[in-house]
Scaffold this active site. Sequence first.
Site, PDB file in Angstrom:
ATOM      1  N   ASP A   2       0.861  -1.182   0.000  1.00  0.00           N
ATOM      2  CA  ASP A   2       0.000   0.000   0.000  1.00  0.00           C
ATOM      3  C   ASP A   2       0.895   1.229   0.000  1.00  0.00           C
ATOM      4  O   ASP A   2       1.552   1.531   1.001  1.00  0.00           O
ATOM      5  CB  ASP A   2      -0.913   0.001   1.229  1.00  0.00           C
ATOM      6  N   ILE A   3       0.928   1.955  -1.119  1.00  0.00           N
ATOM      7  CA  ILE A   3       1.802   3.114  -1.279  1.00  0.00           C
ATOM      8  C   ILE A   3       1.019   4.379  -0.978  1.00  0.00           C
ATOM      9  O   ILE A   3       0.121   4.768  -1.726  1.00  0.00           O
ATOM     10  CB  ILE A   3       2.383   3.177  -2.704  1.00  0.00           C
ATOM     11  N   ASN A  21       1.141   8.641   0.528  1.00  0.00           N
ATOM     12  CA  ASN A  21       1.957   9.843   0.325  1.00  0.00           C
ATOM     13  C   ASN A  21       3.072   9.983   1.347  1.00  0.00           C
ATOM     14  O   ASN A  21       4.108  10.576   1.057  1.00  0.00           O
ATOM     15  CB  ASN A  21       1.059  11.085   0.379  1.00  0.00           C
ATOM     16  N   ASN A  33       3.833   7.138   3.866  1.00  0.00           N
ATOM     17  CA  ASN A  33       4.413   5.821   4.156  1.00  0.00           C
ATOM     18  C   ASN A  33       4.004   4.782   3.133  1.00  0.00           C
ATOM     19  O   ASN A  33       2.946   4.888   2.501  1.00  0.00           O
ATOM     20  CB  ASN A  33       3.991   5.343   5.553  1.00  0.00           C
ATOM     21  N   VAL A  35       3.281   0.775   3.201  1.00  0.00           N
ATOM     22  CA  VAL A  35       3.076  -0.362   4.086  1.00  0.00           C
ATOM     23  C   VAL A  35       3.139  -1.636   3.251  1.00  0.00           C
ATOM     24  O   VAL A  35       2.452  -1.757   2.230  1.00  0.00           O
ATOM     25  CB  VAL A  35       1.720  -0.273   4.812  1.00  0.00           C
ATOM     26  N   SER A  88      -7.495   4.651  -4.528  1.00  0.00           N
ATOM     27  CA  SER A  88      -7.485   3.194  -4.431  1.00  0.00           C
ATOM     28  C   SER A  88      -7.425   2.724  -2.981  1.00  0.00           C
ATOM     29  O   SER A  88      -7.996   1.688  -2.629  1.00  0.00           O
ATOM     30  CB  SER A  88      -6.308   2.618  -5.223  1.00  0.00           C
ATOM     31  N   ASP A  89      -6.744   3.485  -2.112  1.00  0.00           N
ATOM     32  CA  ASP A  89      -6.655   3.079  -0.710  1.00  0.00           C
ATOM     33  C   ASP A  89      -8.031   3.062  -0.052  1.00  0.00           C
ATOM     34  O   ASP A  89      -8.326   2.197   0.789  1.00  0.00           O
ATOM     35  CB  ASP A  89      -5.702   3.999   0.054  1.00  0.00           C
ATOM     36  N   THR A  92      -1.938  10.562   5.620  1.00  0.00           N
ATOM     37  CA  THR A  92      -1.504  11.914   5.282  1.00  0.00           C
ATOM     38  C   THR A  92      -2.710  12.846   5.281  1.00  0.00           C
ATOM     39  O   THR A  92      -2.642  13.989   5.736  1.00  0.00           O
ATOM     40  CB  THR A  92      -0.823  11.937   3.909  1.00  0.00           C
TER      41      THR A  92
END
Length: 256
Positions: A6-7, A9, A11, A13, A108-109, A132
Amino acid sequence: MIFAVDIGNTNIVIGVFDKNEIIFNSRLATDYQKTTDEYAAIIMLLLKNSNIEPSNIRGVIISSVVPQLVYTFTKFSKKYLSRDALVVGPGLKTGVPIKLENPKEVGSDRIVNAAAVLKHYRYPAIIVDFGTATTFDVINEAGEYIGGVICPGVKLSATILHQKTAKLPEVEIEKCDRVIGSNTISSIKSGIFFGYLSLVDGIIEKIINEKFKNTDPCIIATGGLGSVFMGESKYLKRYDPNLTLNGLKVIYEKNA
């Protein structure tokens, strides 16, 4: 094993699933300048230290709100894990009906979190993600994603307060015992903690009054700073730090 990324802004994970269990997870700082090989040097060492053999990873799924890093990690997956990564986006089945004017606008998150809630929790539901940005996502009684709220994140607000004032220092985000600060640092900490506590509870209350007056929505907090507000919030009773990783696993299974 499934490798999930999971990218965000701030971090990145990463997690590894063995069947339905997360056997490894780690949090890296998001760095737009790092190359695939530089990220690989870190990740492969972390996997080695956790006794995870990369050859046992059979699938990779990526969610990203940073377009520049999608290529970096799909290349990592191909080069170092010998797998073509699935990337959450148009064309990938998520199992989340999106009832918005323009579904493509949704990060997408946020969809990944909704997928996790539809699989592992009850609905209607409200998801509060402390990233963020602090986001509120709403799922109705039919299991449809109907929208939400986006606010500046807790850490972002603290950083901007420090950067845009001549004398105010940057502080750690933590729980406070009292509202009235006895010095500058405790005053800032109080303002941030109780300010965001009031913001979160206030927005949740308005969502409930607007949409769920006659129901009892499931409310789930996630994100790096979500645990700070647990026990103090009127509405936040569940904290799931792995919600996004679990959502990625759910979406991988729908497409594998």
